[in-house]
Design an enzyme around this catalytic site. Structure first.
Site, mmCIF file in Angstrom:
data_model
loop_
_atom_site.group_PDB
_atom_site.id
_atom_site.type_symbol
_atom_site.label_atom_id
_atom_site.label_comp_id
_atom_site.label_asym_id
_atom_site.label_seq_id
_atom_site.Cartn_x
_atom_site.Cartn_y
_atom_site.Cartn_z
ATOM 1 N N ASP A 89 1.155 -20.122 -50.082
ATOM 2 C CA ASP A 89 0.061 -19.705 -49.215
ATOM 3 C C ASP A 89 0.494 -18.812 -48.066
ATOM 4 O OD1 ASP A 89 -0.276 -21.942 -46.474
ATOM 5 O OD2 ASP A 89 1.435 -21.816 -47.808
ATOM 6 N N ASP A 136 5.126 -24.089 -53.256
ATOM 7 C CA ASP A 136 5.377 -24.352 -51.840
ATOM 8 C C ASP A 136 4.699 -25.677 -51.484
ATOM 9 O OD1 ASP A 136 6.021 -23.877 -49.095
ATOM 10 O OD2 ASP A 136 3.970 -23.177 -48.798
ATOM 11 N N ASP A 160 6.179 -16.929 -49.020
ATOM 12 C CA ASP A 160 6.072 -17.210 -50.452
ATOM 13 C C ASP A 160 5.873 -15.945 -51.286
ATOM 14 O OD1 ASP A 160 6.165 -20.025 -49.973
ATOM 15 O OD2 ASP A 160 4.059 -19.953 -49.395
#
Length: 1161
Positions: free
Chosen positions: A842, A436, A846
């Protein structure tokens, strides 16, 4: 802030005031009228729960108790479940069978010597499971015994009752800083508008406070007398794991006898294990208890992940089983044939009844029984203690990772944490990283940098001064021209001041933030669900539009009126809130101002907002688009602001239709709500755009650079625009200017047609063109994929071509990616490549990606802890990933590989000596070693050195691992635990066992062993050969170890000395009255031949390995061996990597450095 509950004399006044307010629940119904519930789905699967408030004992409905158990076992299931898990392992199942057979006459050993090792191995695992489950049980007992105040019948006051005794329908009172014991419907709070603040850290890890609001119809339930009379029925969804949704209605009787139905949403639900903050108390009714609560429904086990080394180890065990079966068949068939064909040895056919496996009158039966006996005899080819040793080693490895000071972040006070120890060695074999961006590569702490208002860009200097100056100038120009300044929202919407004012109002009102209490400061602090909202609120405050208060149905803003040079306090009635979601990519609020004008204020992604602009709202679209492109090229995150003025009749018509959608109880509810929002979020007027900087975390470019040198392919999956993502790619070293960059995107013509076939064909043609393009082999390739193009590329008929191109690229950037697409891309890459994938993120978006990858890493950032809770490893900063992989991953893979290979080696050496003696003795069935010798070989004399190898071995130092990232390719290619290595170590074991057996026979059988002329018998030979085997395998591990510590010296040589201690103690035990008694002290110990044989045979058995190692290191060195040689030549300290004196010649150093990336054994 609202006051606490007032006395009875003021209750009526407050009730009258509340009649004029709009309830928060209606903000989600998009309604200003009371809707009637559509109950067509109530009672159907998924929507069958009925809760009778204040009457929990209705016999028609039975729900589980509020007792929660997180234990895996109880008294009845502990042994069955644990034993099932243990004997799912093939090796343990084999030893169980051997232990059972040991109780028959077939066993060559005493039953205890076979049963004891199995009991030890299984017992250790059972003890571990039992201790862990007991801890869980203790925690459960503590939680279930907590007390909460519960309303009781017959006018009795609220009394304390343990959590486990709560029932659905109970009304309870929860105080400040207390946890909610079940999922509750909020009835009222200490604030008169029914508001309360909740911390959900235990649910999603987020520390920012969430606002919950009761229905307006229940806010008056502020004392025990009213609660005593309160009755209502809740009809709602069945238990489910969704933390952020709730569907239901509250049926409440009115004074006129009619029953009114009020729709419920997640805003009225207080979830178990969340905590009441900044609120004195709340009243709530229990809706879900115990296993039905959402937090328990979410506490499912993470997907079971096994490392590839562990899976390959299973195959190695199968190979050892084949070897075991082979030599057992040779033994049984050889014995039968020897008995049948030996002429002149009639005595071999005598049947004395002492050996149940031998009956010369029935050769076939004897062969089968001898085969079973041989399976038991040679069973120590299978390393019985290997599984336990690996579990111990992995646990200690995880502790070393957790306590590595180099992986500690002083800023956050957090460290890298191995949340599971199953995948330690997998860290050393990662080939694909999917990451990410926001909060993972960046800090997720936004700084307001630039903005575009009415087609003008601001932010070249001090943005606040620029914007305020431009605002004042426009006001002055309108005043000088005689035009009435349109600061107030009126029929005049064509002035520049109005659009600029609306820009600030969108910033100050379109959010879910709350004001944090601050003392003695005019500058307010905010908390919100995202860092962007906090940044926008702070920026609006700087621009003179200070959001300072929120109530049940109103928002208050202090606005600077430049015309009157004063601060004006304005109240906006909050009618509706259309929340942000990853699918909507926008958020809107509908408010009514002081003058009665109804406004929709909207913010969101540029492509989403531009599609919803009206004909008269596109005046500044071209200029704003250009500014957005410039901002994105600078790596800034962008968002577009727009608004719409709604006529009262239009709003009421829409609100009525939307209320029906909200009141619908059924699976189609979400679709109806989305259609309702689509209707109102249209015909917008563009007022501008904002750009915030999400700065890269420290050390990210250096970390990605090292990972790229280590041969890892890195994919960046982000929801940002392509320009922003590409700029970040260059900033973090994911992209470089010497790369060949491929852009996969749809043309405007293809996208405008919305023809799926045409779009797929265009993507396929681009991919084919990229494949055909000739690129210099020395030039790395990178791929950038836009959102719509990615959607087409992932379709079934294109994805294989896309993945073939993407996997060939060093870096891939996917833009405008949804959470669902992140997980899909991860699964496809993992399946298509067959390579070990690592996903790092985070946020909650995700989680799917993290769980789909072979290894999931969660960043403990500002977006909560959901990613961490779903991960296998967690870390506070991305920069720690290089040390986690390149150092700990490399070490763990190397250690586990060596540990398994050595365990195979030592067991084959030991087991084959038994087989050789069986062949040498013409299959007589005699056992060379005492049963307890065999037991102690694995449990005492060779177990600790194996563990020390798995914990302390370092082929190169940590500094060398980071200095030469190309070393990591050894793990990617699997050279430490390849079939070549496995077969090589098996061959080494066979050669070592042959050397030991033959030399012992040759040296001991042809000469006297003692002074009296006695030669060795089977028992003497057994103890001598046992001594040689123990010394040989322990010296072999000393030759394997690259990095010796004093701990390993003590363990290895101490294990050798324990051999003599064991022989002495075993002979001295009471009840040992056999020929083996005092063999060490009285027989072999005093004989010089014993010590000479041990020394010479150990040396000879290790000589082939030493010769091989010298040749291999001299002519075919591996990368790590080259670095070790360079380190020795440079006098570099192994632990620190520091150069002392006499550095290696520059020419030699260059040769070594150049050879490392290219050389692969």
């Amino acid at each position: 802030m609202a006051a606490e509950a007032s006395s009875s004399s003021t209750v009526q006044t407050r009730e009258n005031e509340k009649k004029e307010k709009m309830s928060w629940s209606k903000l989600y119904t998009f309604s200003c009228i009371r809707p009637q519930s559509n109950k067509s789905d109530l009672g159907q699967p998924g929507f069958s729960r009925v809760v009778f408030c204040n009457n929990p004992n209705r016999p028609a409905y039975t729900y589980p108790s509020n007792y929660v158990a997180t234990t895996k076992y109880n008294l009845a299931t502990f042994l069955p479940k644990c034993l099932f898990e243990q004997f799912r392992r093939v090796a343990n199942m084999y030893f169980l069978l051997a232990a059972v057979l040991s109780l028959t006459s077939l066993t060559p050993f005493s039953p205890l010597s076979l049963i004891a090792p199995l009991l030890f191995v299984v017992g250790v695992s059972l003890m571990k499971e039992g201790v862990e489950d007991w801890r869980r049980r203790t925690t459960d007992r503590e939680v279930n015994s907590r007390t909460v105040k519960v309303h009781t019948a017959n006018g009795a006051p609220f009394t304390d009752r343990p959590w486990k005794a709560l029932q659905v329908g109970d009304i309870i009172k929860v105080g400040k800083n207390e946890y909610f014991p079940a999922d509750l419907l909020l009835l009222s709070s200490s604030y008169e508008d029914g508001l309360c603040y909740v911390e959900t850290m235990n649910l999603d890890g987020e520390t920012n406070l969430k606002i919950k609001r009761s229905l307006e119809c229940t806010t008056g339930l502020d004392d025990e007398q009213k609660i005593e009379k309160f009755t209502a029925t809740i009809r709602c969804e069945d238990p489910n794991p969704s933390l952020y949704t709730f569907v239901g209605n509250l049926d409440l009787g009115e004074e006129d006898g009619m029953i009114s139905s009020y729709p419920l949403s997640a805003s009225q639900i207080l979830l178990r294990d969340s905590k009441l903050q900044n609120t004195d108390y709340v009243y709530g009714v229990v809706v879900f208890t115990g296993p039905d609560t959402k937090v328990i429904r979410n506490s499912m086990a993470s997907p079971c992940k096994r490392s590839r080394v562990e899976r390959r180890m299973d195959h190695v065990i199968y190979v050892l089983f084949v070897m075991l079966i082979t030599i057992s068949m040779i033994t049984s068939i050889g014995s039968s044939r020897y008995t049948e064909t030996t002429e002149g040895r009639w005595y071999l056919r005598l049947l004395d009844g002492r050996d149940g496996s031998f009956d010369p009158t029935t050769p076939l039966k004897s062969t089968v029984l001898l085969f079973l006996r041989a399976l038991i005899l040679y069973g120590y080819l299978i390393p019985v203690s290997l599984y336990v040793s690996i579990e111990v080693v992995k646990f200690i490895q995880a502790l070393l990772i957790n306590n590595d000071l180099e992986l500690f972040d002083e800023l956050t006070g957090k460290s890298v944490e191995a949340r599971t120890s199953n995948l330690n060695e997998e860290l050393g074999q990662v080939q694909m990283i999917l990451s990410d961006k926001t909060g993972t590569l960046t800090c997720n702490r936004m700084e307001f940098k630039k903005c575009s208002i009415e087609g003008n860009s601001y932010g070249a200097g001090d943005i606040y001064e620029e914007v305020r100056g431009a605002y004042d100038q426009r006001v002055s120009c309108e005043e000088e021209s005689g035009v009435e300044v349109a600061f107030e929202i009126s029929s005049r919407t064509d002035t520049s001041v109005v659009d600029m004012t609306m820009f600030f109002r969108v910033m100050a009102l379109c959010h879910t933030g709350i004001v944090v209490e601050t003392e003695g400061s005019h500058t307010l602090q905010y908390e919100a669900e995202s860092p962007e909202e906090v940044t926008f609120l702070a920026a609006a405050q700087e621009f003179g539009f200070q959001f300072w208060k929120r109530t049940q149905s109103s928002m208050f803003v202090r606005e600077t009126d430049p015309h009157r040079s004063m601060v004006v306090q304005r109240q906006y009635e909050l009618l509706n809130l259309l929340e942000f979601s990853s699918s909507r990519k926008r958020m809107s609020v509908i408010v009514r101002d002081d003058a009665g004008h109804i406004l929709l204020l909207c913010k969101g992604a540029d492509d989403i907002i531009f599609d919803r602009l009206g004909g008269g709202g596109r005046t500044h679209q071209h200029a704003t688009t250009r500014h957005l492109s410039n901002y994105a090229e600078e790596g800034l995150r962008t968002m577009v602001f727009a608004y719409r003025r709604i006529e009262k009749a239009q709003y009421e018509e829409w609100a009525s239709m939307s209320a029906i959608a909200k009141a619908t109880i059924g699976p189609e509810r979400e679709e109806l709500l989305e259609k309702a929002s689509e209707i109102i979020e249209n015909d917008l007027v563009l007022v501008g755009a904002v750009a915030v900087e999400d700065r890269l975390q420290d050390g990210v470019p250096e970390c990605i650079g090292k990972l790229a040198q280590a041969g890892l392919h890195i994919w960046l999956l982000t929801g940002d625009k392509k320009e922003t993502a590409v700029n970040i790619g260059y900033s973090c070293s994911l992209l470089s200017h010497d790369m060949r960059l491929f852009h996969l995107s749809l043309s405007q013509d293809a996208e405008s047609t919305k023809d799926l076939k045409a779009m797929k064909d265009e993507i396929a043609d681009q991919i084919e063109a990229f494949h055909q393009e000739k690129v210099d082999g020395q030039v790395s390739k990178a791929l950038v994929v836009d959102g719509k193009a990615l959607e087409m590329a992932l379709s079934n008929d294109v994805k294989d071509h896309f993945l073939r191109l993407a996997v060939d690229c060093a870096s891939v950037i996917c833009c405008r990616v949804s959470p669902k697409q992140k997980a899909m891309v991860t699964r496809l890459v993992k399946k298509y490549t067959g390579k070990i994938t690592l996903a790092i993120g985070d946020g909650a978006n995700d989680v799917g990606m993290i769980q789909a990858a072979d290894i999931g890493v969660g960043i403990s950032g500002v977006e909560g802890m959901q990613a961490v809770m779903a991960s296998d490893f967690s870390m506070p900063q991305f920069r720690f990933l290089d040390r986690l992989l390149l150092v700990h991953g490399h070490w763990c893979y190397n250690r586990i590989s060596k540990m398994i290979l050595y365990s195979i080696y030592k067991n084959i050496v030991f087991g084959l000596t038994l087989f050789y003696f069986e062949v040498y003795s013409k299959f007589a069935g005699d056992v060379l070693y005492d049963g307890w010798y065999i037991v102690m070989f694995n449990l005492l004399l060779t177990s600790l050195p194996v563990i020390s190898l798995g914990v302390l071995e370092q082929d190169v130092s940590s500094n060398n691992c980071l200095e030469f990232p190309a070393l990591y390719k050894q793990g990617q290619k699997g050279i430490f635990f390849s079939w070549k290595q496995i077969i090589g170590w098996m061959g080494n074991a066979i050669l070592t066992s042959l050397t030991i057996f033959i030399l012992n026979i040759v040296m001991l059988s042809s000469s006297a062993f003692r002074h009296g002329g006695e030669v060795v018998d089977m028992y003497y030979l057994g103890v001598i050969m046992y001594t040689v085997v123990v010394w040989s395998v322990n010296c072999q591990i000393a030759l394997i170890i690259t990095h010796f510590t004093w701990i390993q010296h003590i363990i290895i040589w101490g294990s050798c000395l324990c051999l003599y201690l064991f022989l002495y103690v075993y002979a001295a035990l009471p009840g040992i009255h056999t020929v083996r008694e005092k063999l060490l002290v009285e027989v072999v110990g005093p004989a010089p031949m014993y010590w000479m044989t041990t020394l010479l045979v150990v040396f000879a058995s290790l000589l082939p390995y030493v010769i091989y190692t010298v040749i291999q290191r001299s002519f075919y060195p591996t990368d790590d061996q080259l670095i070790v040689e360079m380190r020795h030549a440079s006098n570099v300290d192994f632990n620190t990597g520091e150069l002392h004196e006499e550095p290696v010649p520059e020419v030699l150093e260059l040769e070594l450095l150049e050879s490392i990336p290219e050389h692969h054994p």
